[in-house]
Design an enzyme around this catalytic site. Sequence first.
Site, PDB file in Angstrom:
ATOM      1  N   GLU A 127     108.029 -69.351  80.020  1.00 17.03           N
ATOM      2  CA  GLU A 127     107.415 -68.574  78.956  1.00 17.03           C
ATOM      3  C   GLU A 127     106.641 -69.535  78.048  1.00 17.03           C
ATOM      4  O   GLU A 127     107.174 -70.575  77.680  1.00 17.03           O
ATOM      5  CB  GLU A 127     108.469 -67.835  78.124  1.00 17.03           C
ATOM      6  CG  GLU A 127     107.819 -66.889  77.122  1.00 17.03           C
ATOM      7  CD  GLU A 127     108.834 -66.069  76.315  1.00 17.03           C
ATOM      8  OE1 GLU A 127     110.047 -66.248  76.482  1.00 17.03           O
ATOM      9  OE2 GLU A 127     108.368 -65.244  75.519  1.00 17.03           O
ATOM     10  N   ALA A 269     116.070 -71.751  73.279  1.00 21.84           N
ATOM     11  CA  ALA A 269     116.700 -71.343  74.525  1.00 21.84           C
ATOM     12  C   ALA A 269     115.793 -70.327  75.201  1.00 21.84           C
ATOM     13  O   ALA A 269     114.879 -69.806  74.571  1.00 21.84           O
ATOM     14  CB  ALA A 269     118.064 -70.726  74.264  1.00 21.84           C
ATOM     15  N   HIS A 304     121.616 -63.836  71.351  1.00 24.13           N
ATOM     16  CA  HIS A 304     120.206 -63.464  71.405  1.00 24.13           C
ATOM     17  C   HIS A 304     119.690 -63.497  72.851  1.00 24.13           C
ATOM     18  O   HIS A 304     119.109 -62.531  73.340  1.00 24.13           O
ATOM     19  CB  HIS A 304     119.399 -64.413  70.521  1.00 24.13           C
ATOM     20  CG  HIS A 304     117.926 -64.176  70.551  1.00 24.13           C
ATOM     21  ND1 HIS A 304     117.291 -63.393  69.617  1.00 24.13           N
ATOM     22  CD2 HIS A 304     116.960 -64.600  71.406  1.00 24.13           C
ATOM     23  CE1 HIS A 304     115.999 -63.357  69.908  1.00 24.13           C
ATOM     24  NE2 HIS A 304     115.768 -64.080  70.985  1.00 24.13           N
ATOM     25  N   GLU A 305     119.923 -64.623  73.525  1.00 22.50           N
ATOM     26  CA  GLU A 305     119.400 -64.751  74.889  1.00 22.50           C
ATOM     27  C   GLU A 305     120.080 -63.753  75.818  1.00 22.50           C
ATOM     28  O   GLU A 305     119.437 -63.172  76.689  1.00 22.50           O
ATOM     29  CB  GLU A 305     119.563 -66.184  75.410  1.00 22.50           C
ATOM     30  CG  GLU A 305     118.960 -67.272  74.515  1.00 22.50           C
ATOM     31  CD  GLU A 305     117.499 -67.048  74.153  1.00 22.50           C
ATOM     32  OE1 GLU A 305     116.760 -66.437  74.946  1.00 22.50           O
ATOM     33  OE2 GLU A 305     117.089 -67.478  73.047  1.00 22.50           O
ATOM     34  N   GLU A 327     111.036 -59.705  71.018  1.00 22.85           N
ATOM     35  CA  GLU A 327     111.643 -60.648  70.077  1.00 22.85           C
ATOM     36  C   GLU A 327     112.148 -59.982  68.801  1.00 22.85           C
ATOM     37  O   GLU A 327     113.268 -60.228  68.375  1.00 22.85           O
ATOM     38  CB  GLU A 327     110.673 -61.795  69.748  1.00 22.85           C
ATOM     39  CG  GLU A 327     110.366 -62.690  70.954  1.00 22.85           C
ATOM     40  CD  GLU A 327     111.598 -63.264  71.633  1.00 22.85           C
ATOM     41  OE1 GLU A 327     112.688 -63.280  71.015  1.00 22.85           O
ATOM     42  OE2 GLU A 327     111.486 -63.695  72.801  1.00 22.85           O
TER      43      GLU A 327
HETATM   44 ZN   LIG Z   1     114.034 -64.316  72.136  1.00 22.04          ZN
END
Ligand SMILES: [Zn+2]
Length: 881
Positions: A127, A269, A304-305, A327
């Site tokens: 990404e 991450a 989060h990940e 996000e």
């Molecule tokens: Zn993210």
Amino acid sequence: MRSETAPAIRLEDYQPPVYRIEKVHLTVKLDPAETEVVATLSVARQADVQAGTPLVLDGDELSLRELKLNGEVLPDDGYTVSPGKLEIHAPPSKSFDLKITTQINPEANTKLMGLYRSSGTYCTQCEAEGFRRITYFLDRPDVLAIYTTRVEAPKTDCPVLLANGNLMEKGDIDGTDRHYALWHDPHPKPAYLFALVAGNLAQVPNRFTTASDKKVDLNIYVEHGNEGLCSWAMDSLKRSMKWDEDVFGREYDLDVFNIVAVSDFNMGAMENKGLNIFNDKYVLADPETATDQDYANIEAVIAHEYFHNWTGNRITCRDWFQLCLKEGLTVFRDQEFTSDMRSRPVKRITDVRLLKTHQFPEDAGPLAHPVRPRVYHEINNFYTATVYEKGAEVVRMLKTVLGDEGFHRGLDLYFDRHDGEATTIEAFLTCFEDTNGTDLSQFALWYEQAGTPVVSVASAYDADRQTYSLSLSQEIPPVPGQRSSKPAVIPLRFGLLGPDGKDMHATSASGINISGDVLLMEKSRHEITFSGVSSQPVLSLLRAFSAPVRIDQKFATADLQFLAARDNDPFNRWQAVQSLAMQELVRLTGTIRHGELGAPADGVVSVFGAVLNDQNLDPALKALALTLPSEADIAQEIGKNVDPDAILAARKQLRQAIARQFHGALRAAALEFAPRGDYSPDAETAGKRALSNRAAYYYAVSNTEDAAQFTWDRFSSADNMTDRLAGLMLLVHDHMPGETAALDLYLSRHEKTSLAMDKWFMVQATAPGDGTLATIKSLFSHPLYDATNPNRVRALLQSFATGNATQFARPDGAGFELVAESVLEIDKRNPQVASRLLTSFRSWRALDANRCALAESTLMKISSCEDLSRDSRDIIDRTLQ
Ligand SMILES: [Zn+2]
């Protein structure tokens, strides 16, 4: 040749891809300098596209070795190729197989994008546009394919071979010292979620059983010797998986979930499907090397990940303009997770401080952009606080506007309707409209308009009529590319406090939509009248920070003092203390600039004493309330003609006044709240530690006889990193006796632990005082300084540029110059790290005339460099705009 600005990519120009790639079979034969990648792509032309339309694949620094179409070598006139592009002029049929063989050099990849090698481990970061550095591809998020990946490497160097999905088979490659692993990911995904890892890593296994009784193998892979530092990360992962089932009804969908921690990583991450790759600072922790804040960060980033598996991976973005779709939503989800795991008010205050420190200045400066930008030159530069943190605030407001139930109804439909798709903000909002029968077109402006709205407030009480009138208006100050704006939907949680501190209830209200305790601003101006208000209320507005706006309200000091002591909304109670301190700090800054001595007002100082002595306040909240607004916050409040030296001096004055007046209570609190016994990172114990250290922070400048010894003792006897680092910061930042000895002691204790040493560099870089610049220059040649490691560079330089205002913006320009030189040097190797460092100039126009001129000439110097990367060119152009 001057570096070219990359062409502008515009949302309005979006076109669906003309070809699909349905399946990808990759064979990656790993070698440090000559890795061969064989990609077999099953390509299909879209239904409405003419036969013979060229297929244009993205590349970046690639070299093509062989190209076959349906098994036949393609003749030279059938295609054109360059390191950045592969075009098949006229593909023969509606669907076909394309076999592309490329060769890449992981060892030489210092950009850390694509496939690279970090401390002997091969890993990837794709990404936003890194996959095109591995093979030619339709490298855009709306091309979703099923991936099968075969990884080959020498058995001794790389016993561990990982890729996305489930492991299908593994074995030796006959007649060689190499072996292979074959991974298959059944979920279609865009190329940016591709991942591969190979190396000599230790495996820390665990297991999770999903709500539907499916067993999932969990593994964390780390460098050998670090196995004992993963238990908190693993525990956080299992709690995240359970929480996402309980709160959002989302289950995990593969047989295995792998996390790999690497020490050279540009980002925090990365949520690659089934194979998350982490900067090791968000995995490794023990009490000796990690602070309470590190533990909290690990918990939040792991969550989060993991949460991306549904919000980002199962449902992804149609194009990079929609980055906030994954996000903003995922940050909101991880914030909620932390609120449930820890203290909701503490989490809210922490997040809002972050927003105000990072996002508000971005929104007020040359780098301002909407949550969903409409144009970009380099997408890497849009992984910003606006997309992430403001994006999360927008989702939070959506929940406030629709209510919990309406919000979850809409989200459930979103998961059902768009699973397996690459989609847009419009499609997301439509799900909430469809399930709630509401029109969100005005709400959608939050995604379109840059800048922080200012809500101006005026009020009046009529005792005879028992009415309270409130006048609210909203406006967004002009930002680059946006001269005017439309009124946004702003949900304002509020309370009218009576003399007893309890909320009063008006018999009726007119002039605005009110739902429960939320005033819903929809127009640029509202005149509101509350009736049946029996006594003059004190307004508590924007409770829990219900919208990312600034409030412009003239408060009587007495009212702020009342709110600081009595507001039953913990956020606004904290905010009232902050506002009082801020008013005073701005006043003191002005006094100091006029060359006068001045002294902090007793009324403000005593509020801090009242907070300190309030027996009913949660220690973590108390620690936050006792934290003065940061230098950056004060600069922002002042807004223009900023003198960082005056701000630092004002802050010091107020800190000393509080310390001298309440030294006894501060010393007692520092001792009383220091937790005893075995270290635990839980919220309650961490809150006590925070209060103990906050009290010690004041006591250090209390002018009492034992302050220096007290500070030294706390540092030298600390049995955990939180207390040790807090002590070190005081000794170094306040230049106390033992400053050098403390740094030496810390160094000898932690020199073998990279993450702990990052803190050592950071503490020295953020110390105020004229000597810091020389210190930084000498640290460049310290044996432990590594200019190629992003964490180390950020520890020394990013923390200097963003956390040491007086030295960065020195009146002789030397601080700017130091950062500029570093940017130019780093830019040659790692443009992402360089351009991020360059954003520290974003508020340069707010500085006083002398500093402003120095910043401008430094920026011009950077801009005149001929070989800037695309990333840095984009930031410098926008910063100077
Ligand atoms: Zn993210």
